[in-house]
Design an enzyme around this catalytic site. Structure first.
Site, PDB file in Angstrom:
ATOM      1  CG  ASP A 195      -1.696   1.214   1.447  1.00 56.15           C
ATOM      2  OD1 ASP A 195      -1.471   2.189   0.720  1.00 56.15           O
ATOM      3  OD2 ASP A 195      -2.537   1.225   2.364  1.00 56.15           O
ATOM      4  CD  GLN A 198      -0.345   8.792   3.770  1.00 59.60           C
ATOM      5  OE1 GLN A 198       0.332   9.800   3.555  1.00 59.60           O
ATOM      6  NE2 GLN A 198      -1.660   8.828   3.884  1.00 59.60           N
ATOM      7  CE  LYS A 221      -4.594   8.816   1.050  1.00 59.78           C
ATOM      8  NZ  LYS A 221      -5.030   9.636   2.173  1.00 59.78           N
TER       9      LYS A 221
HETATM   10  C1  LIG Z   1      -1.818   4.139   4.022  1.00 54.34           C
HETATM   11  C2  LIG Z   1      -3.147   4.380   3.375  1.00 54.34           C
HETATM   12  N1  LIG Z   1      -3.749   3.390   2.718  1.00 54.34           N
HETATM   13  C3  LIG Z   1      -4.920   3.552   2.096  1.00 54.34           C
HETATM   14  C4  LIG Z   1      -5.568   4.749   2.119  1.00 54.34           C
HETATM   15  C5  LIG Z   1      -6.868   4.894   1.412  1.00 54.34           C
HETATM   16  O1  LIG Z   1      -6.729   5.777   0.333  1.00 54.34           O
HETATM   17  P1  LIG Z   1      -7.985   6.243  -0.513  1.00 54.34           P
HETATM   18  O2  LIG Z   1      -8.988   6.725   0.485  1.00 54.34           O
HETATM   19  O3  LIG Z   1      -7.452   7.315  -1.400  1.00 54.34           O
HETATM   20  O4  LIG Z   1      -8.467   5.056  -1.263  1.00 54.34           O
HETATM   21  C6  LIG Z   1      -5.003   5.818   2.817  1.00 54.34           C
HETATM   22  C7  LIG Z   1      -5.714   7.103   2.938  1.00 54.34           C
HETATM   23  O5  LIG Z   1      -5.577   7.802   3.907  1.00 54.34           O
HETATM   24  C8  LIG Z   1      -3.756   5.630   3.444  1.00 54.34           C
HETATM   25  O6  LIG Z   1      -3.149   6.626   4.090  1.00 54.34           O
END
Ligand SMILES: Cc1ncc(COP(=O)(O)O)c(C=O)c1O
Length: 401
Positions: A195, A198, A221
């Site tokens: 993932d 960040q 992000k």
């Molecule tokens: C580490 C991490 N994974 C997944 C997500 C989910 O991202 P999204 O809401 O853009 O799908 C976030 C969002 O804050 C995140 O910080």
């Protein structure tokens, strides 16, 4: 020298809110004008549906959309554009893998997650486990908030089918040693999903060097639009995965008896895709790639150092997450004030921060807290921002305690 003040001028939000100090970048980043312009230009000049029209606008729209895919591929050093599936975001990309590749799991197969995952990298695997009988195993953290690699290594076995782990923790900033984790997981034949939500805006991502099987992130992000994200995987993995959503665009042939599916990535892009958002993402990554990335990273780390030196001078503050390898993100609690009250005080001063569980409730539970106040930096943050935050925080703590 990284000139954040000059760069900030490229972000119209700060023209409209001249006093805004935006320290909520881990939630979403502000967008440079070139990203907004790219989306507007697309709608004004090229708007049409992609992949299906014979007219010139349809060709222009398809070129713009596919051009964005090429930019993403180059940005993360994918071997080919067809390794890039465009999704709505990180969450959708993880759900896609869980609902396609994941359906090949059987009862007793193991999925390893870490204690610091975002809910987006927990709940889809829980749902998969409930469907298939697979078992979730959770890697604990050491007392700095880093993933305990020994615990992880001991957990691996031939039952392990997947390790799903964040590159950078959104709640406490720890950076995971992804290459090491991939090598260990591959030794037992497991796949690794990273993932990167960040990570992408801060670290230089080379998916080939990292060695993961899936890498996912969100455009918003990384200075890009909402509603667009990326799933990267090698073509030979993607092409063994069944489709998830059915509809237009993802098929090769359809009859009432039977349908056949397009090759990846199109197999996973049912329906009209987020075209303008993809164009915006392409513009954002082009903009980001043109910056001096090592200087940007050093700038963000310097701001965190300045912040943490300032925090150390105030009393009654605990920083959660002190791992040696850490992103420019600081999560804190206060002995005598609630993070939410502090954040409201800061908001009155024009300072935007995040409070709460940061969609990482299991992590906060492990830490024995219900919420933190989080600051996170981006390219347009300055030393003045940090100084203003520290002054306002000191005022808030005096007032609230
Ligand atoms: C580490 C991490 N994974 C997944 C997500 C989910 O991202 P999204 O809401 O853009 O799908 C976030 C969002 O804050 C995140 O910080």
């Amino acid at each position: 020298m990284f000139d954040a003040l000059a760069l900030k001028k490229q972000f119209p939000i700060f023209t409209h809110h001249p006093d805004l100090i935006y320290l909520d970048n881990a939630a979403t980043m502000q967008k440079p004008l070139c990203v907004l312009d790219a989306e507007r230009f697309y709608y004004e000049h090229h708007n049409a549906n992609v992949h299906r029209g014979a007219h010139r606008l349809a060709t222009a729209a398809t070129d713009a959309f596919e051009g964005a895919r090429q930019i993403v591929a180059k940005f993360i050093n994918a071997a080919s554009f067809d390794e890039i599936v465009l999704t709505r975001g990180t969450t959708e990309a993880i759900n896609l893998v869980a609902n396609t590749w994941g359906n090949g799991l059987v009862a007793g197969d193991e999925i390893i997650l870490s204690s610091l995952e975002h809910h987006a990298n927990i709940v889809p695997w829980q749902m998969l486990a409930a469907r298939t009988g697979a078992v979730l195993k959770i890697i604990r953290l050491d007392n700095t908030g880093a993933v305990d690699l020994e615990h992880f290594a001991n957990m691996l076995s031939n039952k392990t089918k997947l390790v799903a782990i964040s590159h950078v923790s959104n709640a406490i900033g720890s950076i995971q040693p992804i290459t090491w984790i991939c090598e260990a997981a591959h030794r037992v034949g497991a796949k690794v999903l990273v993932d990167g939500a960040q990570a992408v805006a801060h670290l230089s991502i080379d998916v080939q060097a990292l060695g993961a099987d899936f890498y996912v992130f969100s455009g918003h992000k990384a200075y890009g639009p909402t509603g667009i994200g990326v799933l990267w995987s090698q073509s030979n993995t993607l092409n063994t995965m069944p489709p998830w959503q059915g509809g237009g665009e993802m098929i090769a042939t359809v009859s009432f008896e039977h349908s056949t599916y397009a090759a990846a990535p199109y197999r996973f892009e049912a329906g009209t895709p987020p075209i303008a958002q993809a164009v915006g993402l392409g513009a954002a990554l082009t903009w980001l790639a043109a910056l001096d990335r090592p200087a940007l990273l050093a700038h963000e780390n310097q701001l965190r150092a300045q912040l943490e030196i300032g925090l150390a001078k105030l009393s009654g503050i605990t920083i959660h997450g002190t791992s040696a390898d850490k992103a420019a993100l600081t999560s804190m609690t206060f002995d005598k004030a609630h993070p939410y009250d502090v954040a409201q005080f800061l908001d009155h001063k024009g300072i935007a921060v995040r409070v709460g569980h940061h969609c990482a409730q299991p992590l906060l539970h492990t830490l024995g807290i219900s919420g933190t106040l989080r600051t996170s930096f981006a390219a347009y943050n300055t030393e003045q921002d940090v100084a203003a935050f520290l002054d306002a925080l000191s005022e808030a703590l005096e007032l609230l305690s």
